[in-house]
Design an enzyme around this catalytic site. Structure first.
Site, short mmCIF file in Angstrom:
data_model
loop_
_atom_site.label_atom_id
_atom_site.label_comp_id
_atom_site.label_asym_id
_atom_site.label_seq_id
_atom_site.Cartn_x
_atom_site.Cartn_y
_atom_site.Cartn_z
N HIS A 137 3.02 -7.24 2.78
CA HIS A 137 3.62 -8.49 2.32
C HIS A 137 5.13 -8.42 2.49
CE1 HIS A 137 4.39 -7.15 -2.17
NE2 HIS A 137 4.78 -6.26 -1.30
N CYS A 156 12.72 -5.10 0.26
CA CYS A 156 11.38 -5.70 0.22
C CYS A 156 11.36 -7.08 0.88
CB CYS A 156 10.88 -5.81 -1.21
SG CYS A 156 10.57 -4.21 -2.00
N HIS A 162 6.25 -4.98 4.39
CA HIS A 162 5.92 -3.58 4.11
C HIS A 162 4.54 -3.57 3.46
CE1 HIS A 162 7.70 -5.14 0.40
NE2 HIS A 162 6.99 -4.23 -0.25
N HIS A 164 1.23 -1.76 0.93
CA HIS A 164 0.85 -1.02 -0.27
C HIS A 164 -0.64 -0.70 -0.22
CE1 HIS A 164 4.63 -1.71 -2.36
NE2 HIS A 164 4.53 -3.01 -2.10
N ASP A 202 -7.86 -7.10 2.10
CA ASP A 202 -7.78 -5.78 2.74
C ASP A 202 -7.34 -5.89 4.21
OD1 ASP A 202 -7.98 -2.99 2.68
OD2 ASP A 202 -9.97 -3.06 3.58
N HIS A 203 -6.32 -5.09 4.56
CA HIS A 203 -5.77 -5.03 5.91
C HIS A 203 -5.29 -6.40 6.41
CE1 HIS A 203 -7.51 -1.04 5.83
NE2 HIS A 203 -6.82 -0.75 6.91
N GLU A 245 0.53 -1.43 -7.88
CA GLU A 245 1.16 -1.66 -6.58
C GLU A 245 1.55 -0.31 -5.96
OE1 GLU A 245 4.31 -4.92 -5.58
OE2 GLU A 245 5.40 -3.11 -6.20
#
Length: 259
Positions: A137, A156, A162, A164, A202-203, A245
């Site tokens: 994100h 960020c 980036h 997580h 996811d991904h 996170e």
């Protein structure tokens, strides 16, 4: 003041009570957290003697640790589930401590599921399951200009984002079903969270891939809001959602009705 003592124990239970499969068992290495509360004794500097806590726990544990749960009278009438194990310990330990009051019991059955009882609500059992998803994100608000975004979010706000490895905790509350010993149908519970949340996030690059975040800044706080809406009508007894996170940043949300 609250004090927590941790105990580790192992126990097994029958998978089915029918004679044909009575030898089939399931076992776990449990982590048990006993929390008591009381006033600080100004003379001794303690709330309660930990040795006394251990003694009280061991009087109960001698019937549990390394044993078959189904042989205990309580579990002949109640399924030996995580939920009923919490209720058993509560019933056995409440009122035993000197100069302190039993406040909460937490049992971790596996790294992916734990249950709690006590606190301000002793009528319900709380069960939490852990899920994982990896997403990227960029923290960027369309309601701020570029300079304000950089000032607020720093690195960020990097244009390409980036990632997580998120840990998602979903908590439900309720009383155990007499037939199953569970507060919820676990397979359905897991399937709903995986389908509605994990597979969605996811991904993915949240800003670029998920239309629902077109005008939302994908902070962990905002993720909690969105995930709650994805699950609230699908999971009975939904109580809380938590997101790790990173190992240093944790967020939790109890739903719009608690705001």
């Amino acid at each position: 003041m609250h004090l927590t003592r941790t105990i580790f124990f192992g126990a097994v239970h029958l998978l089915d009570s029918s004679p044909a499969v009575s030898e089939r068992t399931m076992g776990y290495d449990y982590k048990l957290d006993i929390t008591v509360k009381g006033n600080l004794n100004q003379k001794t500097g303690i709330v309660v003697n930990i040795v006394h806590i251990d003694e009280m726990i061991q009087t109960v544990m001698q019937n549990i640790d390394g044993n078959l749960l189904d042989e205990l009278e309580f579990f002949r009438e109640n399924k030996p589930s995580l939920e009923n194990l919490l209720i058993y310990f509560w019933n056995e330990l409440e009122g035993l401590f000197i100069d302190a009051e039993l406040d909460k019991i937490k049992i971790q059955q596996t790294p992916f599921i734990y249950g709690e009882i006590g606190g301000n609500d002793k009528m319900n059992v709380y069960v939490t399951k852990l899920f994982h998803f990896s997403s990227a994100h960029r923290l960027h608000s369309n309601f701020l200009n570029q300079e304000e975004n950089i000032e607020l979010f720093g690195k960020c706000n990097n244009l390409y984002g980036h990632g997580h490895n998120y840990k998602l905790e979903v908590t439900v509350k309720g009383r155990p079903d007499p037939k199953t010993g569970a507060v919820i149908h676990y397979k359905s519970f897991e399937d709903i969270v995986k389908e509605r949340v994990v597979n969605l996030f996811d991904h993915k690059h949240i800003n670029a891939d998920l239309e629902m975040f077109e005008n939302k800044n994908p902070t962990s706080e905002m993720l909690l809001y969105v995930i709650w809406d994805l699950l609230k009508d699908e999971i009975s007894g939904l109580y809380k959602i938590g997101i790790w996170e990173t190992d240093k940043n944790y967020f939790e949300y109890y739903g719009h009705d608690h705001e």
